[in-house]
Design an enzyme around this catalytic site. Structure first.
Site, PDB file in Angstrom:
ATOM      1  CG  ASP A 148      -1.537   1.235   1.592  1.00 53.68           C
ATOM      2  OD1 ASP A 148      -2.235   1.752   0.707  1.00 53.68           O
ATOM      3  OD2 ASP A 148      -1.380   1.743   2.723  1.00 53.68           O
ATOM      4  CG  ASP A 174      -2.088   7.483   0.689  1.00 52.21           C
ATOM      5  OD1 ASP A 174      -1.084   8.043   0.221  1.00 52.21           O
ATOM      6  OD2 ASP A 174      -3.225   7.606   0.194  1.00 52.21           O
ATOM      7  NE  ARG A 195     -11.538  10.433   1.706  1.00 53.36           N
ATOM      8  CZ  ARG A 195     -10.788   9.447   2.158  1.00 53.36           C
ATOM      9  NH1 ARG A 195      -9.855   9.701   3.051  1.00 53.36           N
ATOM     10  NH2 ARG A 195     -10.960   8.228   1.711  1.00 53.36           N
ATOM     11  CG  ASN A 247      -8.039   0.634   1.892  1.00 52.70           C
ATOM     12  OD1 ASN A 247      -7.171   0.591   2.756  1.00 52.70           O
ATOM     13  ND2 ASN A 247      -7.989   1.462   0.868  1.00 52.70           N
TER      14      ASN A 247
END
Ligand code: MG
Length: 287
Positions: A81, A83, A126, A244
């Site tokens: 991932d 972030d 967002r 996620n």
């Protein structure tokens, strides 16, 4: 069953952490990030051994009880991932802060974390706050993306073993693409922010183009990149910090939670609780 126990920690690993092991084939050494211990053993109940080792080692030590091909063989592919895993920053927050929408985006993120919005909906909302921003924002925000300590070292370690490393991200290709180039990743996947021309300049539409990279898609990306590289999932390692990432972590032979929230840490095979991404190499490669 052939099993590898691996412990990794920035501090020396206390003897008590090893008390559940037979010390038959212990290999210990110092890595750039700290200390690693491997022991190879026969184990028919890896779940119990993992629970015992985690309790003995305490919260600062990453513990892996690894069977299957990765017990004695190298990983062929590592998927991270981005972030808060490959970078310490969150791309949407950097963009929103730049746009003066930091508080608005933080409120949407909090609603998502309370379970009021699913990931795709919260991402759409967002991204909508970025509508009208000139695309020069990417050049301005890119230098503020901060690599996690050990990220470059992990890329080097994976390539040294002849394996592949890439990322799948709920962030954006306009930032993840240059990052992948800069650090020499073999592949990447991320959301595409829509752009259009307005009054002679390129601006963001406030929408995501195409499929959103969500929990399911991250797992599909892992399968796709592994297939493209000719690496079976039994030799794939996935790394992430968020809910996620959980499907991707479960799809890989070895799922590593990185400085993760408790729910993610509890469901992964390994939790690295300290901020050195190159500790992943200790679990991906038997030494
Ligand atoms: Mg993350």
């Amino acid at each position: 069953m052939h099993t590898r126990v691996t412990l990794a920690s920035p501090a020396p690993i206390p003897d008590v952490a090893l008390s559940a092991l037979a010390h038959a084939q212990v290999r210990a050494w110092e890595a750039p990030f700290g200390h690693v211990v491997h022991e190879f053993l026969e184990c028919d109940d890896p779940e119990s051994l993992r629970t015992r080792l985690r309790a003995d080692a305490g919260p600062g030590v990453a513990v892996g009880v690894i069977d299957g091909e990765l017990a004695e063989g190298d990983a062929g592919l590592v998927m991270c991932d981005v972030d808060s895993t490959f970078t310490t920053t969150e791309a949407i927050d950097l963009l929103a802060e730049h746009a003066g929408k930091g508080a608005e985006v933080a409120a949407i993120t909090e609603a998502a974390m309370r379970g009021e919005l699913d990931f795709a909906e919260s991402l759409r909302r967002r991204v909508a706050t970025l509508k009208g921003l000139p695309t020069t924002v990417f050049d301005e925000v890119y230098p503020r993306m901060t690599l996690t300590p050990g990220a470059r070292e992990l890329v080097a370690a994976v390539h040294e073993r002849g394996a592949r490393i890439g990322v799948t991200s709920g962030g954006f290709t306009q930032l993840v693409g240059p990052l992948a180039d800069e650090v020499g990743l073999d592949f990447f996947s991320a959301n595409v922010l829509g752009t259009t021309r307005r009054e002679g300049r390129e601006v963001l539409t406030g929408e995501v183009v195409g499929d959103i990279i969500d929990r399911r898609r991250k797992s599909v990306d892992l399968r796709t990149f592994a297939a493209d590289a000719g690496v079976p999932l039994s030799r794939a390692v996935a790394v992430g910090d968020g809910a996620n990432d959980l499907t991707m972590l479960a799809t890989a032979a070895l799922g590593i939670a990185f400085c993760a929230k408790p729910v993610t840490a509890a469901q992964a095979d390994v939790h690295v609780p300290f901020q050195r991404l190159d500790a992943v190499a200790a679990f991906a490669f038997p030494g």
